[in-house]
Design a protein around this motif. Structure first.
Motif, PDB file in Angstrom:
ATOM      1  N   THR A   1       0.922  -1.241   0.098  1.00 51.32           N
ATOM      2  CA  THR A   1      -0.209   0.032   0.035  1.00 51.32           C
ATOM      3  C   THR A   1       0.816   1.039   0.019  1.00 51.32           C
ATOM      4  OG1 THR A   1      -1.622  -1.358   1.280  1.00 51.32           O
ATOM      5  CG2 THR A   1      -1.615   1.314   1.134  1.00 51.32           C
ATOM      6  N   HIS A   2       0.678   2.075  -0.858  1.00 43.43           N
ATOM      7  CA  HIS A   2       1.407   3.152  -1.156  1.00 43.43           C
ATOM      8  C   HIS A   2       0.397   4.637  -0.906  1.00 43.43           C
ATOM      9  CE1 HIS A   2       5.297   1.769  -3.402  1.00 43.43           C
ATOM     10  NE2 HIS A   2       5.159   1.319  -2.207  1.00 43.43           N
ATOM     11  N   VAL A   3       0.660   5.443  -0.357  1.00 46.89           N
ATOM     12  CA  VAL A   3      -0.061   6.426   0.236  1.00 46.89           C
ATOM     13  C   VAL A   3       0.545   7.789  -0.371  1.00 46.89           C
ATOM     14  CG1 VAL A   3      -1.636   7.911   1.938  1.00 46.89           C
ATOM     15  CG2 VAL A   3      -1.136   5.492   1.954  1.00 46.89           C
ATOM     16  N   TYR A   4      -0.185   8.649  -1.494  1.00 48.97           N
ATOM     17  CA  TYR A   4       0.358   9.670  -1.843  1.00 48.97           C
ATOM     18  C   TYR A   4      -0.470  10.872  -1.541  1.00 48.97           C
ATOM     19  CZ  TYR A   4       3.376   6.771  -5.073  1.00 48.97           C
ATOM     20  OH  TYR A   4       4.070   5.971  -5.551  1.00 48.97           O
ATOM     21  N   ALA A   5       0.218  12.050  -1.507  1.00 51.83           N
ATOM     22  CA  ALA A   5      -0.360  13.454  -1.058  1.00 51.83           C
ATOM     23  C   ALA A   5       0.034  14.370  -2.443  1.00 51.83           C
ATOM     24  CB  ALA A   5       0.000  14.058   0.418  1.00 51.83           C
ATOM     25  N   ALA A   6      -1.033  15.037  -2.613  1.00 53.60           N
ATOM     26  CA  ALA A   6      -1.074  16.007  -3.865  1.00 53.60           C
ATOM     27  C   ALA A   6      -0.453  17.311  -3.338  1.00 53.60           C
ATOM     28  CB  ALA A   6      -2.158  16.198  -4.557  1.00 53.60           C
ATOM     29  N   ASP A   7       0.773  17.760  -3.936  1.00 54.54           N
ATOM     30  CA  ASP A   7       1.275  18.931  -3.488  1.00 54.54           C
ATOM     31  C   ASP A   7       0.704  19.987  -4.363  1.00 54.54           C
ATOM     32  OD1 ASP A   7       3.198  17.881  -1.617  1.00 54.54           O
ATOM     33  OD2 ASP A   7       5.008  18.403  -3.033  1.00 54.54           O
ATOM     34  N   SER A   8       0.518  19.695  -5.702  1.00 51.12           N
ATOM     35  CA  SER A   8      -0.087  20.549  -6.304  1.00 51.12           C
ATOM     36  C   SER A   8      -0.580  19.762  -7.384  1.00 51.12           C
ATOM     37  CB  SER A   8       0.635  21.687  -7.130  1.00 51.12           C
ATOM     38  OG  SER A   8       1.690  20.964  -7.762  1.00 51.12           O
ATOM     39  N   PRO A   9      -1.837  20.165  -8.358  1.00 49.73           N
ATOM     40  CA  PRO A   9      -2.214  19.189  -9.456  1.00 49.73           C
ATOM     41  C   PRO A   9      -1.064  18.480 -10.196  1.00 49.73           C
ATOM     42  CG  PRO A   9      -3.444  21.398  -9.452  1.00 49.73           C
ATOM     43  CD  PRO A   9      -2.402  21.506  -8.654  1.00 49.73           C
ATOM     44  N   GLY A  10      -1.285  17.054 -10.184  1.00 50.74           N
ATOM     45  CA  GLY A  10      -0.238  16.338 -10.993  1.00 50.74           C
ATOM     46  C   GLY A  10       1.047  16.020 -10.154  1.00 50.74           C
ATOM     47  N   VAL A  11       1.350  16.663  -9.341  1.00 52.43           N
ATOM     48  CA  VAL A  11       2.344  16.449  -8.452  1.00 52.43           C
ATOM     49  C   VAL A  11       2.246  15.956  -6.899  1.00 52.43           C
ATOM     50  CG1 VAL A  11       4.564  17.648  -7.160  1.00 52.43           C
ATOM     51  CG2 VAL A  11       3.338  18.712  -9.229  1.00 52.43           C
ATOM     52  N   TRP A  12       2.656  14.528  -7.142  1.00 52.93           N
ATOM     53  CA  TRP A  12       2.290  13.457  -5.917  1.00 52.93           C
ATOM     54  C   TRP A  12       3.574  13.324  -5.297  1.00 52.93           C
ATOM     55  CZ3 TRP A  12      -2.598  12.373  -4.753  1.00 52.93           C
ATOM     56  CH2 TRP A  12      -3.533  12.841  -5.849  1.00 52.93           C
ATOM     57  N   ARG A  13       3.531  13.111  -3.864  1.00 49.45           N
ATOM     58  CA  ARG A  13       4.568  12.626  -3.037  1.00 49.45           C
ATOM     59  C   ARG A  13       4.476  11.625  -2.253  1.00 49.45           C
ATOM     60  NH1 ARG A  13       7.384  15.938  -5.782  1.00 49.45           N
ATOM     61  NH2 ARG A  13       7.393  17.901  -5.305  1.00 49.45           N
ATOM     62  N   LEU A  14       5.246  10.615  -2.150  1.00 40.57           N
ATOM     63  CA  LEU A  14       4.907   9.357  -1.523  1.00 40.57           C
ATOM     64  C   LEU A  14       4.984   9.590  -0.101  1.00 40.57           C
ATOM     65  CD1 LEU A  14       4.073   6.377  -1.741  1.00 40.57           C
ATOM     66  CD2 LEU A  14       6.689   5.941  -2.301  1.00 40.57           C
ATOM     67  N   VAL A  15       3.862   9.484   0.689  1.00 40.01           N
ATOM     68  CA  VAL A  15       3.928   9.754   2.183  1.00 40.01           C
ATOM     69  C   VAL A  15       4.330   8.606   2.932  1.00 40.01           C
ATOM     70  CG1 VAL A  15       2.552  10.561   4.061  1.00 40.01           C
ATOM     71  CG2 VAL A  15       2.378  11.735   1.782  1.00 40.01           C
ATOM     72  N   SER A  16       3.773   7.502   2.345  1.00 35.27           N
ATOM     73  CA  SER A  16       3.891   6.064   3.276  1.00 35.27           C
ATOM     74  C   SER A  16       3.859   4.905   2.397  1.00 35.27           C
ATOM     75  CB  SER A  16       2.668   6.084   4.124  1.00 35.27           C
ATOM     76  OG  SER A  16       2.933   5.022   5.057  1.00 35.27           O
ATOM     77  N   ALA A  17       4.823   3.923   2.733  1.00 33.05           N
ATOM     78  CA  ALA A  17       4.825   2.755   2.126  1.00 33.05           C
ATOM     79  C   ALA A  17       4.781   1.484   3.050  1.00 33.05           C
ATOM     80  CB  ALA A  17       5.905   2.762   1.068  1.00 33.05           C
ATOM     81  N   GLN A  18       3.903   0.394   2.794  1.00 33.78           N
ATOM     82  CA  GLN A  18       4.050  -0.682   3.638  1.00 33.78           C
ATOM     83  C   GLN A  18       3.968  -1.821   2.814  1.00 33.78           C
ATOM     84  OE1 GLN A  18       1.614  -0.624   7.130  1.00 33.78           O
ATOM     85  NE2 GLN A  18       2.419  -2.582   7.323  1.00 33.78           N
ATOM     86  N   GLY A  19       4.609  -2.725   2.830  1.00 31.08           N
ATOM     87  CA  GLY A  19       4.512  -4.048   2.086  1.00 31.08           C
ATOM     88  C   GLY A  19       4.419  -5.315   3.194  1.00 31.08           C
ATOM     89  N   THR A  20       3.838  -6.171   2.423  1.00 36.95           N
ATOM     90  CA  THR A  20       3.325  -7.384   3.343  1.00 36.95           C
ATOM     91  C   THR A  20       3.873  -8.729   2.263  1.00 36.95           C
ATOM     92  OG1 THR A  20       1.342  -6.541   4.324  1.00 36.95           O
ATOM     93  CG2 THR A  20       1.492  -9.004   4.527  1.00 36.95           C
ATOM     94  N   THR A  21       4.781  -9.494   2.990  1.00 35.29           N
ATOM     95  CA  THR A  21       5.164 -10.701   2.176  1.00 35.29           C
ATOM     96  C   THR A  21       3.947 -11.334   1.735  1.00 35.29           C
ATOM     97  OG1 THR A  21       7.120 -10.638   3.103  1.00 35.29           O
ATOM     98  CG2 THR A  21       6.797 -12.512   2.045  1.00 35.29           C
ATOM     99  N   ILE A  22       3.770 -12.043   0.626  1.00 37.88           N
ATOM    100  CA  ILE A  22       2.928 -13.130  -0.137  1.00 37.88           C
ATOM    101  C   ILE A  22       3.414 -14.561   0.348  1.00 37.88           C
ATOM    102  CG2 ILE A  22       1.333 -13.869  -1.902  1.00 37.88           C
ATOM    103  CD1 ILE A  22       1.782 -11.212  -3.178  1.00 37.88           C
ATOM    104  N   THR A  23       2.638 -15.243   1.308  1.00 34.49           N
ATOM    105  CA  THR A  23       3.280 -16.425   1.509  1.00 34.49           C
ATOM    106  C   THR A  23       2.355 -17.425   0.691  1.00 34.49           C
ATOM    107  OG1 THR A  23       1.839 -16.438   3.476  1.00 34.49           O
ATOM    108  CG2 THR A  23       4.128 -15.908   3.713  1.00 34.49           C
ATOM    109  N   ALA A  24       2.896 -18.694   0.274  1.00 34.27           N
ATOM    110  CA  ALA A  24       2.024 -19.642  -0.545  1.00 34.27           C
ATOM    111  C   ALA A  24       1.028 -20.257   0.557  1.00 34.27           C
ATOM    112  CB  ALA A  24       2.875 -20.588  -0.701  1.00 34.27           C
ATOM    113  N   PRO A  25      -0.095 -20.478  -0.012  1.00 37.32           N
ATOM    114  CA  PRO A  25      -1.220 -20.805   0.902  1.00 37.32           C
ATOM    115  C   PRO A  25      -0.831 -22.135   1.639  1.00 37.32           C
ATOM    116  CG  PRO A  25      -1.921 -20.782  -1.539  1.00 37.32           C
ATOM    117  CD  PRO A  25      -0.603 -20.276  -1.275  1.00 37.32           C
ATOM    118  N   LYS A  26      -1.158 -22.407   2.939  1.00 35.04           N
ATOM    119  CA  LYS A  26      -0.787 -23.679   3.521  1.00 35.04           C
ATOM    120  C   LYS A  26      -1.790 -24.643   3.141  1.00 35.04           C
ATOM    121  CE  LYS A  26       1.455 -21.405   7.135  1.00 35.04           C
ATOM    122  NZ  LYS A  26       1.826 -20.844   8.599  1.00 35.04           N
ATOM    123  N   GLU A  27      -1.144 -26.116   3.016  1.00 29.01           N
ATOM    124  CA  GLU A  27      -2.221 -26.927   2.695  1.00 29.01           C
ATOM    125  C   GLU A  27      -2.536 -27.698   3.894  1.00 29.01           C
ATOM    126  OE1 GLU A  27      -0.886 -29.279  -0.657  1.00 29.01           O
ATOM    127  OE2 GLU A  27       0.168 -27.656  -1.635  1.00 29.01           O
ATOM    128  N   GLY A  28      -3.555 -28.167   4.003  1.00 26.33           N
ATOM    129  CA  GLY A  28      -4.137 -28.660   5.292  1.00 26.33           C
ATOM    130  C   GLY A  28      -4.318 -30.133   5.547  1.00 26.33           C
TER     131      GLY A  28
END
Length: 133
Positions: free
Chosen positions: A106-133
């Protein structure tokens, strides 16, 4: 897809490109001064200065980041743009440890002005393979 969504995805790709090429100047331009990154690897929090410094020094390297913009979900709330997407990445930490992961982010951007975006926050979550039951 709206023109605003396309522009935000271009900014998102520029962030990944700057990490891969080690372009500290571009990172400084793309990130807000109060930027925070939550690491996909271990949940550690890093601010703009730390991230840019590690990339500039070569201590943190991203040999490859594959992104999949066609899968991204882009939303806007006022002057805030949110991108939820997927990557496959490889990076090498300051201690030389190599790490590879598929992640949702998830990346969160804020607009400084029209068309000018700054990345404010970035968070990643590892995708793990589904566990077989």
């Amino acid at each position: 897809m709206s023109a605003d969504s396309t522009l935000l995805l271009q900014h998102d790709q520029s962030f990944f490109d700057a990490l891969v090429t080690g372009d500290a100047d571009l990172l400084r331009e793309l990130l807000s001064d109060d930027f925070l990154l939550v690491s996909v690897e271990d949940g550690a929090v890093a601010g703009k200065d730390l991230l840019v410094g590690l990339v500039a020094s070569g201590s943190l390297r991203f040999p490859a980041i594959d992104s999949f913009p066609e899968e991204s979900i882009v939303r806007f709330v006022g002057d805030v743009g949110i991108v939820v997407g997927r990557t496959g990445m490889n990076f090498t930490g300051a201690d030389g440890t190599e790490f590879s992961a598929g992640s949702r982010y998830t990346h969160v951007y804020a607009a400084d002005s029209p068309g000018v975006w700054r990345l404010v926050s970035a968070q990643g979550t590892t995708i793990t393979a589904p566990k077989e039951g």
